[in-house]
Every structure is written in C-alpha cells, then in structure tokens.
Design a protein around this motif. Structure first.
Motif, PDB file in Angstrom:
ATOM      1  N   TYR A 250       0.823  -1.208   0.000  1.00 16.40           N
ATOM      2  CA  TYR A 250       0.000   0.000   0.000  1.00 16.40           C
ATOM      3  C   TYR A 250       0.857   1.258   0.000  1.00 16.40           C
ATOM      4  O   TYR A 250       0.491   2.290  -0.535  1.00 16.40           O
ATOM      5  N   ARG A 254      -0.117   4.237  -2.804  1.00 18.14           N
ATOM      6  CA  ARG A 254      -0.833   5.452  -2.456  1.00 18.14           C
ATOM      7  C   ARG A 254       0.007   6.693  -2.741  1.00 18.14           C
ATOM      8  O   ARG A 254       1.235   6.675  -2.666  1.00 18.14           O
ATOM      9  N   ASP A 260      -2.656  14.236   3.964  1.00 15.69           N
ATOM     10  CA  ASP A 260      -1.926  13.134   4.578  1.00 15.69           C
ATOM     11  C   ASP A 260      -0.724  13.607   5.380  1.00 15.69           C
ATOM     12  O   ASP A 260      -0.173  12.840   6.179  1.00 15.69           O
ATOM     13  N   LEU A 335      -7.344   7.967   9.687  1.00 19.12           N
ATOM     14  CA  LEU A 335      -7.049   7.203   8.474  1.00 19.12           C
ATOM     15  C   LEU A 335      -5.638   7.475   7.949  1.00 19.12           C
ATOM     16  O   LEU A 335      -4.903   6.546   7.606  1.00 19.12           O
ATOM     17  N   GLU A 336      -5.260   8.756   7.899  1.00 23.26           N
ATOM     18  CA  GLU A 336      -3.950   9.106   7.369  1.00 23.26           C
ATOM     19  C   GLU A 336      -2.840   8.603   8.294  1.00 23.26           C
ATOM     20  O   GLU A 336      -1.819   8.070   7.839  1.00 23.26           O
ATOM     21  N   SER A 339      -2.698   4.718   8.156  1.00 24.06           N
ATOM     22  CA  SER A 339      -2.193   4.302   6.848  1.00 24.06           C
ATOM     23  C   SER A 339      -0.676   4.370   6.815  1.00 24.06           C
ATOM     24  O   SER A 339      -0.006   3.460   6.327  1.00 24.06           O
ATOM     25  N   GLU A 340      -0.144   5.456   7.337  1.00 18.79           N
ATOM     26  CA  GLU A 340       1.309   5.634   7.351  1.00 18.79           C
ATOM     27  C   GLU A 340       1.987   4.615   8.251  1.00 18.79           C
ATOM     28  O   GLU A 340       3.004   4.022   7.897  1.00 18.79           O
ATOM     29  N   ALA A 343       1.591   0.941   6.717  1.00 21.58           N
ATOM     30  CA  ALA A 343       2.289   0.754   5.445  1.00 21.58           C
ATOM     31  C   ALA A 343       3.778   0.526   5.636  1.00 21.58           C
ATOM     32  O   ALA A 343       4.393  -0.241   4.903  1.00 21.58           O
ATOM     33  N   GLU A 380     -12.351   7.417   1.381  1.00 20.55           N
ATOM     34  CA  GLU A 380     -12.146   7.005   2.772  1.00 20.55           C
ATOM     35  C   GLU A 380     -12.451   5.520   2.942  1.00 20.55           C
ATOM     36  O   GLU A 380     -11.743   4.811   3.671  1.00 20.55           O
ATOM     37  N   LYS A 383      -9.582   3.501   1.591  1.00 23.85           N
ATOM     38  CA  LYS A 383      -8.439   3.578   2.497  1.00 23.85           C
ATOM     39  C   LYS A 383      -8.672   2.717   3.733  1.00 23.85           C
ATOM     40  O   LYS A 383      -7.751   2.039   4.227  1.00 23.85           O
ATOM     41  N   LYS A 386      -8.134  -0.925   2.888  1.00 23.35           N
ATOM     42  CA  LYS A 386      -6.711  -1.242   2.750  1.00 23.35           C
ATOM     43  C   LYS A 386      -6.018  -1.326   4.107  1.00 23.35           C
ATOM     44  O   LYS A 386      -5.127  -2.147   4.309  1.00 23.35           O
ATOM     45  N   ILE A 387      -6.439  -0.484   5.044  1.00 23.63           N
ATOM     46  CA  ILE A 387      -5.859  -0.548   6.398  1.00 23.63           C
ATOM     47  C   ILE A 387      -6.185  -1.891   7.042  1.00 23.63           C
ATOM     48  O   ILE A 387      -5.310  -2.568   7.599  1.00 23.63           O
TER      49      ILE A 387
END
Length: 400
Positions: A250, A254, A260, A335-336, A339-340, A343, A380, A383, A386-387
C-alpha cells in the motif's frame, strides 16, 4: 575468485546514476582505492548490466578523465572484463565507450572482453559458489515461461521489428533478441530485463500486439506476438501474485496528498522518539513540536523546543500520552495516521514495531466511526479497507 585464481571485482551498474555528478566522482574515487593494491596481481572485473537504462550510463567525459589517471601498472593486470545481461541501450553506449576511453581500447585489443548472456556461461569462468552477483540479478536466471516467435518493436526513424523470445518470470520479464548483436567485436544476445515492480500497466493493442508501460518516465514497450493474449494473462497473474506477497504494498500504491501530511509527520515523530540514537530522538521531538504548531493540534502536553535538548531513550510513557490525547482530540487524522504506520510497519525493527503497536492502540477504536457513519466517502472507504487488509496481512506474517 575466478577459476584462474584471480580476485574478481563487481560493478552493479543499475545502482549508479550517471546524472548525479557527485556520485560519479565518489564512485570513481572508490574504484581507485580498491584497485591501488592490484599493481602486482592479475584481477578480473564483472560488469552487471541487468535492468540498466540510459540513466545509469556514466558520463563519457568523466570516464576519459578517469582513464587518464589510471596507471598502466593497473590496466596491464586486468585479466578479463565480463559484461553480463547487455541490452540495446548498452550497445549504443558501448560504441562510444570503445572509441573514447583508452582503457577499453587497450583491453579490447588484448581480447580480454567476455560477453556473458547466461549464468551457465558465467560458470565456465567462475565457480557457482564464488560468483557474487546479487540475488536481484540472479533471480532473472531462473526458468520462466517462454513465448518464442515474438517481435520487439523499436521506434526510431522507422519501426524495427526485432525477432525475439518473450519470457515471463516470477520476478519480471525478459525480451531476448533472437539475432545475436556485435558488441566489442563479439556476437552476443541482448536482453531487455525488467522487474515486476517496474510495470505500471500492461494491455493489448489490437490483435497480436502487447504494450507494457513502465514506471520510469512512462516508457512504453511494444511486442507483437500471436500469443499476446496469453502473455498478457501470464503477466497479469504474475503481477497479482507479486503484489499479494508485498505486506507493505500500500505504501508504493498510495499518493501522498496534502491532507496526509499531518498523519505522516506525526508517525515519523512518535516512531523516532523511541530511537536508540540521541540526535534522532531530538530531531523527532522537534518535528513533533513543529507538527503541533503548524497544524494547530489540540495537545495538552507542554512542548518546549529549546536549545541543548536531551530526550531520554525510554520515552514510551510520553509517546503514549501524546498519542492518546491526539486520538481523542484529532480523530480526523485517524485514516492518514494509521495508513502511514501500517504501510511502513514491515520494515521496522522489533523494538520499533512494539512501540508502534503501543501508540496506535488508542486510534483503532476511531475506525468504527467510518464504518457507522453514512457520509463516509468512497476514497475514505477504500483507504479503510486497505488498512484492515494490511492489518490482517501483518497479523498473519508477523511471528512475534
């Protein structure tokens, strides 16, 4: 060492960027340092051209200057130079190289240049256990699925249709020209080699035409083959398998958008506050201060970015307190931020992973807000999926 008992030096050309002048000088200086002890002993050189492009070609003027400083005591000791996995770009470069650089003219005259197009050919000169090519090169030497009878289309003043064999491997694909080409007065097989990660998209253009768009500047490769549809399906299957094996895929998919940035910087700060390096902990603390001030984060913790800071190594309680408050007060970053974290999780050390799991815990309950509310956008939702996908993948792949 080679079978002749000579030490062997390796140059992995794809790791070199010819457009970076400072890097060029550093590399040439490093080569001089390595070779200065070879004035009284023969040695051999392996030049690995796997996956190289025009961006990897050293500047000719720089090589000419370098050649002028290499003593003949060293050049006379070069027993052999092996060129492995040459492609069409190198064929063009080799023509200029041979005529411009004294060293190559000297070596070519002594017939010490050896063209290698397979690992088995290499083993005639260097024992398999002595061959020190990187695995990122040798993986292209394994068996794949061949599609002979193809034509590689090269667009110059007019279109060239070069007879070739298209090979699909678990790691990528190879286009091998059927007609041997002359390089340094020696016939050899040219190969266009690309890793699966270099492919942006693959599609057909009418009957019997295959197009592969690469990540590098959107370069488009075209191949005509009666098996174009089969090659397309094989490549798509290979890409899918490769992507499924990448726990942190991911991260490469992305794109970093302005919204983000706070979550990205926040993770960098919290993660590195647990570093074993004092200077990195200080840098992480200052980054946290900057993120709080720049993005007006609601944080009831006093942060003082003063000179001569000393951040203790065991700052877990501080990190957890910061994370708990932000998870409540700045839940829109969930979410941001996650995600970071997720990933990059696979690349962290064991200690960093433990720290991550601790400071993301307060944020996990926030995910339910995106599941229950009706105004969750499609972006959203994607995302979020994917998380969860990555969290499940990490749960399965992480043994500790």
């Amino acid at each position: 060492y080679s079978k002749a008992g000579n030490p062997v030096f390796y140059l992995i050309v794809r790791k070199f960027r010819g457009d970076q002048l400072h890097m060029s000088y550093q590399l040439l200086y490093h080569i001089m340092v390595l070779l200065r002890g070879c004035t009284e002993r023969a040695f051999e050189i392996v030049i690995d051209l796997t996956q190289t492009t025009q961006h990897n070609e050293p500047d000719l003027e720089l090589l000419i200057k370098f050649a002028a400083y290499v003593p003949e005591l060293i050049t006379n000791q070069i027993e052999a130079v092996y060129f492995y996995n040459m492609n069409m770009a190198f064929k063009t470069y080799a023509t200029k190289l041979s005529s411009a650089v004294r060293i190559f003219s000297h070596i070519k005259g002594a017939k010490k240049l050896i063209m290698i197009d397979s690992l088995s050919k290499f083993h005639e000169f260097i024992e398999p256990h002595e061959l020190k090519l990187p695995s990122s090169t040798t993986q292209f030497g394994q068996d794949g699925k061949d599609y002979p009878g193809a034509h590689y289309l090269v667009f110059k003043q007019h279109t060239l249709r070069l007879p070739s064999t298209f090979t699909v491997l678990p790691c990528g694909f190879i286009i091998s020209l059927s007609d041997r080409q002359i390089i340094f007065e020696t016939p050899t097989t040219l190969k266009e080699i690309h890793h699966i990660s270099e492919i942006r998209e693959v599609f057909t253009e009418g009957k019997g035409a295959l197009a592969i768009r690469l990540v590098d500047e959107g370069q488009l490769l075209k191949v005509s083959s009666s098996a174009a549809e089969n090659i397309l399906k094989e490549l798509q299957s290979t890409i899918s398998k490769w992507q499924n094996q990448q726990p942190s895929r991911y991260l490469s998919e992305r794109k970093l958008e302005p919204k983000d940035v706070p979550g990205t910087f926040l993770n960098l700060a919290l993660l590195n506050l647990g570093s074993t390096e004092p200077w990195l902990r200080v840098a992480a603390y200052r980054l946290l201060c900057a993120v709080k001030d720049t993005f007006k984060l609601e944080l009831d913790v006093h942060l003082d970015d003063s000179h001569d800071l000393c951040i203790p190594m065991n700052s877990t309680k501080f990190v957890l307190e910061v994370s708990k408050q932000l998870a409540v007060n700045e839940s829109h970053l969930t979410l941001e931020f996650l995600s970071e974290v997720v990933a990059g999780f696979q690349r962290y050390s064991t200690a960093s992973k433990q720290m991550c799991l601790a400071y993301i815990s307060p944020w996990i309950p926030n995910l339910s807000n995106y599941l229950t509310r009706t105004e969750t956008s499609r972006a959203e939702h994607e995302k979020l999926v994917k998380i969860f996908d990555l969290l499940v993948s990490l749960t399965i792949s992480e043994e500790e």
